[in-house]
Design a protein around this motif. Structure first.
Motif, PDB file in Angstrom:
ATOM      1  N   VAL A 150       0.845  -1.183   0.000  1.00 33.42           N
ATOM      2  CA  VAL A 150       0.000   0.000   0.000  1.00 33.42           C
ATOM      3  C   VAL A 150       0.889   1.245   0.000  1.00 33.42           C
ATOM      4  O   VAL A 150       1.883   1.301   0.731  1.00 33.42           O
ATOM      5  N   PRO A 151       0.598   2.248  -0.832  1.00 31.24           N
ATOM      6  CA  PRO A 151       1.348   3.508  -0.777  1.00 31.24           C
ATOM      7  C   PRO A 151       1.144   4.184   0.579  1.00 31.24           C
ATOM      8  O   PRO A 151       0.023   4.202   1.109  1.00 31.24           O
ATOM      9  N   VAL A 152       2.223   4.719   1.140  1.00 30.86           N
ATOM     10  CA  VAL A 152       2.143   5.374   2.445  1.00 30.86           C
ATOM     11  C   VAL A 152       2.917   6.684   2.411  1.00 30.86           C
ATOM     12  O   VAL A 152       3.777   6.895   1.555  1.00 30.86           O
ATOM     13  N   GLN A 153       2.597   7.536   3.366  1.00 26.97           N
ATOM     14  CA  GLN A 153       3.357   8.754   3.597  1.00 26.97           C
ATOM     15  C   GLN A 153       4.013   8.666   4.964  1.00 26.97           C
ATOM     16  O   GLN A 153       3.504   7.980   5.871  1.00 26.97           O
ATOM     17  N   LEU A 154       5.132   9.345   5.098  1.00 20.86           N
ATOM     18  CA  LEU A 154       5.802   9.366   6.396  1.00 20.86           C
ATOM     19  C   LEU A 154       4.861   9.976   7.431  1.00 20.86           C
ATOM     20  O   LEU A 154       4.163  10.951   7.170  1.00 20.86           O
ATOM     21  N   ASP A 158      -7.133  -0.196   3.363  1.00 20.70           N
ATOM     22  CA  ASP A 158      -7.884   1.028   3.677  1.00 20.70           C
ATOM     23  C   ASP A 158      -7.612   1.557   5.085  1.00 20.70           C
ATOM     24  O   ASP A 158      -8.076   2.637   5.436  1.00 20.70           O
ATOM     25  N   LYS A 159      -6.868   0.817   5.872  1.00 16.92           N
ATOM     26  CA  LYS A 159      -6.650   1.227   7.269  1.00 16.92           C
ATOM     27  C   LYS A 159      -5.300   1.927   7.418  1.00 16.92           C
ATOM     28  O   LYS A 159      -4.344   1.396   7.969  1.00 16.92           O
ATOM     29  N   LEU A 160      -5.266   3.149   6.880  1.00 18.99           N
ATOM     30  CA  LEU A 160      -4.119   4.030   7.013  1.00 18.99           C
ATOM     31  C   LEU A 160      -4.521   5.210   7.876  1.00 18.99           C
ATOM     32  O   LEU A 160      -5.543   5.864   7.617  1.00 18.99           O
ATOM     33  N   PHE A 161      -3.709   5.492   8.892  1.00 17.47           N
ATOM     34  CA  PHE A 161      -4.050   6.523   9.860  1.00 17.47           C
ATOM     35  C   PHE A 161      -2.911   7.512  10.004  1.00 17.47           C
ATOM     36  O   PHE A 161      -1.731   7.142   9.910  1.00 17.47           O
ATOM     37  N   VAL A 162      -3.263   8.772  10.247  1.00 16.04           N
ATOM     38  CA  VAL A 162      -2.265   9.797  10.530  1.00 16.04           C
ATOM     39  C   VAL A 162      -1.955   9.777  12.021  1.00 16.04           C
ATOM     40  O   VAL A 162      -2.619   9.099  12.803  1.00 16.04           O
ATOM     41  N   GLU A 175       4.656   3.366  10.454  1.00 14.95           N
ATOM     42  CA  GLU A 175       4.340   2.334  11.440  1.00 14.95           C
ATOM     43  C   GLU A 175       3.471   1.263  10.787  1.00 14.95           C
ATOM     44  O   GLU A 175       2.517   1.579  10.086  1.00 14.95           O
ATOM     45  N   ILE A 176       3.810   0.003  11.027  1.00 11.62           N
ATOM     46  CA  ILE A 176       3.055  -1.130  10.494  1.00 11.62           C
ATOM     47  C   ILE A 176       2.653  -2.006  11.673  1.00 11.62           C
ATOM     48  O   ILE A 176       3.513  -2.434  12.450  1.00 11.62           O
TER      49      ILE A 176
END
Length: 225
Positions: free
Chosen positions: A84-88, A98-102, A110-111
Motif C-alpha cells: 500500500v502507498p504510504v506517507q511518512l 484502507d486502514k491508514l491513519f495519521v 508504522e506497520i
C-alpha cells in the motif's frame, strides 16, 4: 520532489573485466527500525555501459508478506503479498489497504497487525515497480516502526541473487553511499575490478564507506533508530 541519483562510471577495460569475471551489480537500501530484520536485494543489473545510474524519489510503500520471517534463514527471498502507498507519519493496520491513519511517528512509517508477518518499506527505482528494501519481523499484535534513509549499498558480486533475497554479508566489493546531502541529489563514483571503488580526487569523502567481501552488512543497512 527531490530525486536522488548515484552514477557509476566504468572504463571499457573495467567493463570487459566485469564481464569476464561474471559480476553483477546489486543495490540495497538502508533503513532504521525498532524491529529485527535484514536488508533485501532491491535492484540489480548484469548489463554494463560506460555509466550506470541508480535513481529514486522519497516515495514509499509499506508491505506485508507471509513468505517466511527473514531472521530465520539467510537464503530467504521476501516478496510483497499486500502493498500500500504510504506517507511518512502514517500508521498502517495491515493487511487492510484502507486502514491508514495519521498521527504516527514523524519521519517514519508504522506497520501493525494482529497476525505475524514479514514487513517493511518498498520503493521504486528509476520509476519502476516498488520493491521491498528490507524484511522486518512483525509479531502478532505488534508494531514495527521503520524510517527510510537516502543511503544505498552498491555491491559487485559473482553470486546470482534474486530480487528480494536476504543479504547479511557482502559477497564482493561494495560501497555504502549517502545521497542525502548530495549537490543536486547526485553522487558520482567509478569502479574497477582491480582498483575497487573510487570517488574522484581528494580525500576519501565522509558520504562513502567501503565494504569488503565477507563483511557484515545487516547492521549497516537495518539499524536501530
Amino acid at each position: 520532489m527531490a530525486d536522488y541519483r548515484v552514477r557509476v562510471t566504468l572504463s571499457q577495460a573495467s567493463q570487459q573485466k566485469v564481464h569476464d569475471l561474471g559480476l553483477s551489480l546489486y543495490v540495497l537500501k538502508a533503513v532504521c527500525t525498532n524491529s529485527l530484520g535484514d536488508p533485501l536485494i532491491w535492484t540489480s543489473t548484469s548489463s554494463f555501459l560506460d555509466t550506470l545510474e541508480v535513481s529514486w524519489q522519497p516515495v514509499y510503500s509499506a508491505y506485508v508478506s507471509t513468505g517466511g520471517l527473514p531472521s530465520a534463514a539467510a537464503d530467504v527471498e521476501i516478496h510483497e503479498e499486500t502493498i500500500v502507498p504510504v506517507q511518512l507519519g502514517q500508521r498502517w493496520q495491515a493487511p487492510d489497504r484502507d486502514k491508514l491513519f495519521v498521527g504516527g511517528t514523524p519521519g517514519a512509517v508504522e506497520i501493525c497487525s494482529d497476525t505475524p508477518y514479514s514487513c517493511g518499506l518498498a520503493q521504486s527505482e528509476s520509476g519502476g515497480q516498488a520493491r521491498p528494501v528490507c524484511g522486518l519481523t512483525l509479531t502478532a499484535q505488534g508494531m514495527v516502526t521503520v524510517t527510510p534513509t537516502q543511503r544505498i549499498l552498491l555491491m559487485f558480486s559473482p553470486d546470482r541473487l534474486a530480487l528480494g533475497r536476504v543479504v547479511r554479508e557482502a559477497s564482493g566489493p561494495a560501497l555504502l553511499v549517502d545521497a542525502a546531502d548530495a549537490p543536486d541529489g547526485l553522487r558520482e563514483l567509478a569502479f574497477d575490478p582491480d582498483a575497487g571503488w573510487s570517488t574522484g580526487t581528494g580525500p576519501w569523502p565522509t558520504w562513502a564507506q567501503r565494504v569488503s567481501g565477507g563483511q557484515s552488512v545487516g547492521t549497516l543497512l537495518v539499524a536501530p533508530c
